[in-house]
Design a protein around this motif. Structure first.
Motif, mmCIF file in Angstrom:
data_model
loop_
_atom_site.group_PDB
_atom_site.id
_atom_site.type_symbol
_atom_site.label_atom_id
_atom_site.label_comp_id
_atom_site.label_asym_id
_atom_site.label_seq_id
_atom_site.Cartn_x
_atom_site.Cartn_y
_atom_site.Cartn_z
ATOM 1 N N PHE A 377 0.839 -1.206 0.000
ATOM 2 C CA PHE A 377 0.000 0.000 0.000
ATOM 3 C C PHE A 377 0.874 1.256 0.000
ATOM 4 O O PHE A 377 0.659 2.181 -0.787
ATOM 5 N N ASN A 378 1.861 1.289 0.889
ATOM 6 C CA ASN A 378 2.747 2.456 0.966
ATOM 7 C C ASN A 378 3.517 2.664 -0.331
ATOM 8 O O ASN A 378 3.722 3.797 -0.772
ATOM 9 N N GLU A 379 3.946 1.551 -0.916
ATOM 10 C CA GLU A 379 4.735 1.670 -2.145
ATOM 11 C C GLU A 379 3.901 2.256 -3.280
ATOM 12 O O GLU A 379 4.424 2.906 -4.180
ATOM 13 N N VAL A 380 2.601 2.040 -3.230
ATOM 14 C CA VAL A 380 1.721 2.623 -4.256
ATOM 15 C C VAL A 380 1.396 4.079 -3.935
ATOM 16 O O VAL A 380 1.475 4.950 -4.795
ATOM 17 N N PHE A 381 1.074 4.348 -2.680
ATOM 18 C CA PHE A 381 0.546 5.675 -2.351
ATOM 19 C C PHE A 381 1.597 6.664 -1.843
ATOM 20 O O PHE A 381 1.253 7.774 -1.450
ATOM 21 N N GLY A 382 2.866 6.284 -1.866
ATOM 22 C CA GLY A 382 3.916 7.252 -1.562
ATOM 23 C C GLY A 382 4.035 8.256 -2.694
ATOM 24 O O GLY A 382 3.384 8.126 -3.731
ATOM 25 N N ALA A 383 4.881 9.267 -2.497
ATOM 26 C CA ALA A 383 5.007 10.322 -3.531
ATOM 27 C C ALA A 383 5.713 9.788 -4.768
ATOM 28 O O ALA A 383 6.548 8.919 -4.673
ATOM 29 N N TYR B 78 15.121 -2.000 3.958
ATOM 30 C CA TYR B 78 13.873 -1.939 3.191
ATOM 31 C C TYR B 78 13.578 -0.502 2.772
ATOM 32 O O TYR B 78 13.234 -0.230 1.619
ATOM 33 N N PHE B 79 13.750 0.431 3.721
ATOM 34 C CA PHE B 79 13.430 1.832 3.447
ATOM 35 C C PHE B 79 14.231 2.356 2.243
ATOM 36 O O PHE B 79 13.691 3.024 1.362
ATOM 37 N N PHE B 80 15.526 2.031 2.220
ATOM 38 C CA PHE B 80 16.362 2.559 1.140
ATOM 39 C C PHE B 80 16.271 1.734 -0.137
ATOM 40 O O PHE B 80 16.701 2.175 -1.194
ATOM 41 N N SER B 81 15.705 0.531 -0.024
ATOM 42 C CA SER B 81 15.636 -0.309 -1.229
ATOM 43 C C SER B 81 14.378 -0.037 -2.053
ATOM 44 O O SER B 81 14.274 -0.490 -3.190
ATOM 45 N N THR B 84 10.006 4.416 -3.643
ATOM 46 C CA THR B 84 8.892 5.262 -3.199
ATOM 47 C C THR B 84 9.241 6.025 -1.917
ATOM 48 O O THR B 84 8.913 7.203 -1.784
ATOM 49 N N TYR B 85 9.899 5.343 -0.975
ATOM 50 C CA TYR B 85 10.206 6.000 0.299
ATOM 51 C C TYR B 85 11.225 7.113 0.107
ATOM 52 O O TYR B 85 11.100 8.188 0.690
ATOM 53 N N VAL B 86 12.246 6.813 -0.713
ATOM 54 C CA VAL B 86 13.281 7.826 -0.947
ATOM 55 C C VAL B 86 12.662 9.025 -1.663
ATOM 56 O O VAL B 86 12.896 10.187 -1.288
ATOM 57 N N SER B 87 11.824 8.751 -2.664
ATOM 58 C CA SER B 87 11.216 9.874 -3.391
ATOM 59 C C SER B 87 10.241 10.643 -2.491
ATOM 60 O O SER B 87 10.145 11.871 -2.573
ATOM 61 N N THR B 88 9.551 9.922 -1.607
ATOM 62 C CA THR B 88 8.631 10.616 -0.690
ATOM 63 C C THR B 88 9.424 11.465 0.307
ATOM 64 O O THR B 88 9.015 12.583 0.655
ATOM 65 N N LEU B 89 10.568 10.948 0.733
ATOM 66 C CA LEU B 89 11.416 11.719 1.649
ATOM 67 C C LEU B 89 11.906 12.993 0.967
ATOM 68 O O LEU B 89 11.863 14.086 1.548
ATOM 69 N N ARG B 258 -2.121 13.180 -3.888
ATOM 70 C CA ARG B 258 -0.898 13.685 -4.526
ATOM 71 C C ARG B 258 -0.023 14.497 -3.575
ATOM 72 O O ARG B 258 1.070 14.894 -3.935
ATOM 73 N N GLY B 259 -0.519 14.771 -2.390
ATOM 74 C CA GLY B 259 0.244 15.622 -1.476
ATOM 75 C C GLY B 259 0.844 14.869 -0.305
ATOM 76 O O GLY B 259 1.118 15.450 0.738
ATOM 77 N N VAL B 260 1.082 13.581 -0.495
ATOM 78 C CA VAL B 260 1.566 12.737 0.607
ATOM 79 C C VAL B 260 2.984 13.131 1.022
ATOM 80 O O VAL B 260 3.832 13.430 0.184
ATOM 81 N N MET B 261 3.218 13.152 2.332
ATOM 82 C CA MET B 261 4.565 13.375 2.860
ATOM 83 C C MET B 261 4.987 12.122 3.643
ATOM 84 O O MET B 261 4.171 11.235 3.900
#
Lengths: 383, 308
Positions: A377-383, B78-81, B84-89, B258-261
């Motif tokens: 879910f997070n991987e889809v809805f992240g930025a 996991y976070f760095f792999s 999505t997480y890196v781009s969200t950060l 679209r505004g997720v942080m």
């Protein structure tokens, strides 16, 4: 008996919502009497489900916001000397782990469908003799007989409410009834769908859409399919709401044309001054909840649980809860009161008189791999 | 040199009694640190201990809704792999940078005007007005923007009234610009108050002297004013930028899909009982904040403004 006079008043007066709220406060005085006058005369075992606690008791209650009203809590406190102190949670998994980690901090937890046996089997809650609560006589018989909540002759939780989670749409903008989960992927609904931010449930819905056998226990391949479906869905999502009222608001002000939400949303949108929205039931089926109140095993106030539940679940309160929150509950007596007062159409439209439908949904429950669900879910809805 | 508050005379008088002298020294020392006690309890028990627990959690795992105490760096890996997480950060950092810059751009002229041109008695009234929003809850302040920016909100009604649009425009809400706008509104008082406190202490005669010596107003501001209010500006940046990095509610309410942080993804972890993943992500944000504080620390030193 006081409860009889309360019922008579309830039936006799034209019951507006405001009147009902006032009546709820007044009815507090009759709650104990309701217990005394219930049809069941069985003992509750070690604890009495009626009467009044000799010492004041505070019951910490991990629950959803639609399980109580503040005036109801105040009235129950007055009649039983037991103060319910609710603390809200956002997802079943969160509540489960909180109960697991906090020991005796909570006395009651609102469990959901297949989460209830999970709590029970993991020895976090106690089952009890449902019939020892006089108020249980007010329940639909089917609600006293859910096989997955049985623990020998005991029951794992007190049945409260239920609802499907389906599609509501604004016919002014959505001209074809969205009778499939795939309908919400249509690019013409870009940025026009609102839903609650509950990752596990969204993954389960995606699982239903993609044909997963058990949407709450998907295999790795099924999770990948569900994730793919969510990726297609994301552009159409206007907002992942933290509360249901935000979904209602988005439908009411026209920023959303479609909502994925529970029964009664049409009424809530109307109450919020919004347009007519209609329900649609996807052919792949729906997920849904069956809520209960459970006794926490580590609680030091277990004796107070039957009395509190017996007082809180009285039909006038439940009828009031229905009018406020607009989704079916399991208290049959309350349904009859609503019908007698002219709310039958609404109650029937929201399936209050068809509790057996609760068993047709894919019931919410613990995921076989919660981490994979949240990650996807997070991987889809992240930025 | 004795620390302030030591009792030298009393110590001399007690010289023949070493035990009393020692106990006097101890009580004196305890007296010095007594004021530190409440803060130590508050931050020791309710900040450092929980922080330590979060560190432990970030190296543990959740298996079938059980927090298993097996040490692993899997949560960080996991976070760095996952891109999505890196781009969200990064998106979060950019939102924080933009919102901080806009907040300072608005707050600095306001504080400058307030400190330099407004009479003292009116300054107090205006400062009360600046902090007036704090009298309402944070949630309400964010929620009110739904009413302002929504399809039936004030902005759309105004545009329709002026004839600029014929129907409500959905551009204003549920996207990143809305998040930035609301964040600027929310954090403006922090920046304005901090900058005002700094500008209010500035000796404006220096500014005039620079202009008497031929500096243009812009040059006087650049060479005389800004170096001296730099600590105030740095503090304002810290007060605005750092809390924004951890924002959750504003993007949740007005940001839409679209505004997720990064805060929103962390909340999802906790909702799904993935406490260990959530702890790791939260600590990475904390590490970023500590790094920024180290960088900012240099700017807080005022002695070397002119290379002294």
């Amino acid at each position: 008996m006081y409860v009889t006079s309360l019922d008579e008043r309830f039936f006799a007066e034209q019951m507006t919502r405001g009147r009902m709220l006032r009546l709820g406060a007044v009815s507090a005085l009759g709650v104990v009497a309701a217990g005394c006058g219930g049809s069941s005369s069985k003992s509750s075992g070690s604890a009495s489900a009626t009467g009044r606690s000799s010492d004041p008791v505070t019951l910490n209650w991990l629950t959803w916001s639609d399980h109580y009203a503040n005036d109801q809590l105040a009235a129950v406190k007055k009649s039983t000397n037991e103060q319910g102190r609710p603390q809200l949670f956002s997802d079943n998994a969160d509540a489960y782990l909180k109960i697991k980690q906090t020991g005796d901090q909570f006395d009651i937890v609102s469990g959901d469908a297949l989460w209830v046996p999970k709590y029970n089997h993991d020895k976090l809650t106690n089952s009890f003799d449902l019939s020892s609560l006089p108020v249980s006589a007010q329940l639909y018989s089917i609600a006293r007989d859910f096989p997955f909540w049985k623990d020998g002759s005991n029951y794992m939780g007190y049945p409260f409410s239920w609802s499907t989670v389906q599609i509501y749409y604004n016919p002014k903008f959505v001209h074809t009834v969205p009778d499939s989960w795939h309908a919400v992927l249509d690019p013409k609904y870009r940025g026009k769908v609102s839903l609650e931010n509950i990752p596990t449930d969204m993954m389960a819905i995606a699982g239903k859409a993609t044909g997963a056998k058990e949407p709450y226990s998907m295999t790795t391949a099924e999770i990948a399919d569900a994730k793919g479906w969510l990726k297609q869905f994301k552009p159409n999502v206007l907002k992942l709401a933290s509360q249901n009222n935000e979904v209602v608001r988005a439908l009411a002000d026209g920023s959303a044309w479609i909502g994925i939400t529970n029964l009664g949303t049409d009424d809530r949108v109307k109450d919020a001054g919004g347009p007519v929205v209609k329900p649609a039931y996807p052919r792949e089926g729906t997920i849904g909840f069956i809520d209960s109140e459970q006794m926490v095993k580590a609680s030091k106030n277990q004796d107070a649980f039957p009395r509190f539940i017996n007082a809180m679940q009285q039909a006038p309160y439940i009828a009031q809860n229905f009018l406020t929150n607009g989704r079916p509950l399991f208290n049959e007596k309350s349904y009859k009161m609503l019908v007698a007062q002219g709310h039958g159409d609404r109650a029937q439209r929201l399936l209050y008189n068809q509790p057996e439908k609760a068993l047709k949904m894919t019931l919410k429950g613990p995921s076989g791999n919660e981490q994979a669900y949240t990650d996807a879910f997070n991987e889809v809805f992240g930025a | 040199m004795r620390p302030p508050g030591s009792v030298g005379a009393a110590t001399t008088a007690d010289a023949p009694l070493p035990s009393r002298r020692a106990s006097g020294r101890w009580s004196s020392r305890l007296g010095q640190y007594a004021g530190f006690g409440p803060a130590l309890v508050l931050f020791g028990l309710f900040f450092l201990v929980p922080l330590g627990l979060i560190v432990c959690y970030s190296f543990w795992q959740v298996i079938d809704y059980n927090v298993v105490h097996d040490w692993t760096i899997g949560n960080y890996r996991y976070f760095f792999s996952v891109p999505t997480y890196v781009s969200t950060l990064w998106a979060t950092v950019w939102v924080a940078v933009l919102a901080t810059a806009l907040t300072l751009l608005i707050a600095f002229p306001f504080a400058y005007w307030l400190a330099r041109y407004v009479p003292k008695r009116l300054q107090k009234i205006l400062l009360v007005l600046v902090i007036l929003p704090f009298w309402t809850s944070y949630l309400l302040r964010v929620y009110s923007w739904l009413t302002i920016l929504g399809p039936k909100g004030a902005v759309n009604r105004f545009l329709e009234w002026t004839g600029a649009t014929s129907k409500p425009v959905s551009f204003f809400l549920y996207d990143r610009p809305a998040v930035v706008l609301v964040l600027v509104y929310l954090y403006f008082p922090f920046a304005a108050l901090t900058l005002y406190a700094s500008l209010e202490r500035f000796d404006w005669n220096q500014f005039r002297a620079a202009m008497d010596l031929g500096a243009t107003p812009a040059r006087a501001m650049w060479k005389i004013l800004l170096p001296q209010v730099r600590p105030g500006m740095t503090t304002a940046v810290i007060f605005v930028f750092i809390p924004i990095l951890g924002e959750y509610l504003t993007p949740q309410l007005v940001g839409g899909a679209r505004g997720v942080m990064i805060g929103n993804l962390i909340v999802n972890f906790f909702q799904g009982a993935q406490y260990t993943r959530g702890a790791a992500a939260a600590l990475l944000i904390a590490a970023l904040i500590v790094l920024l504080l180290v960088i900012f620390r240099r700017s807080l030193e005022v002695e070397d403004v002119y290379g002294a």
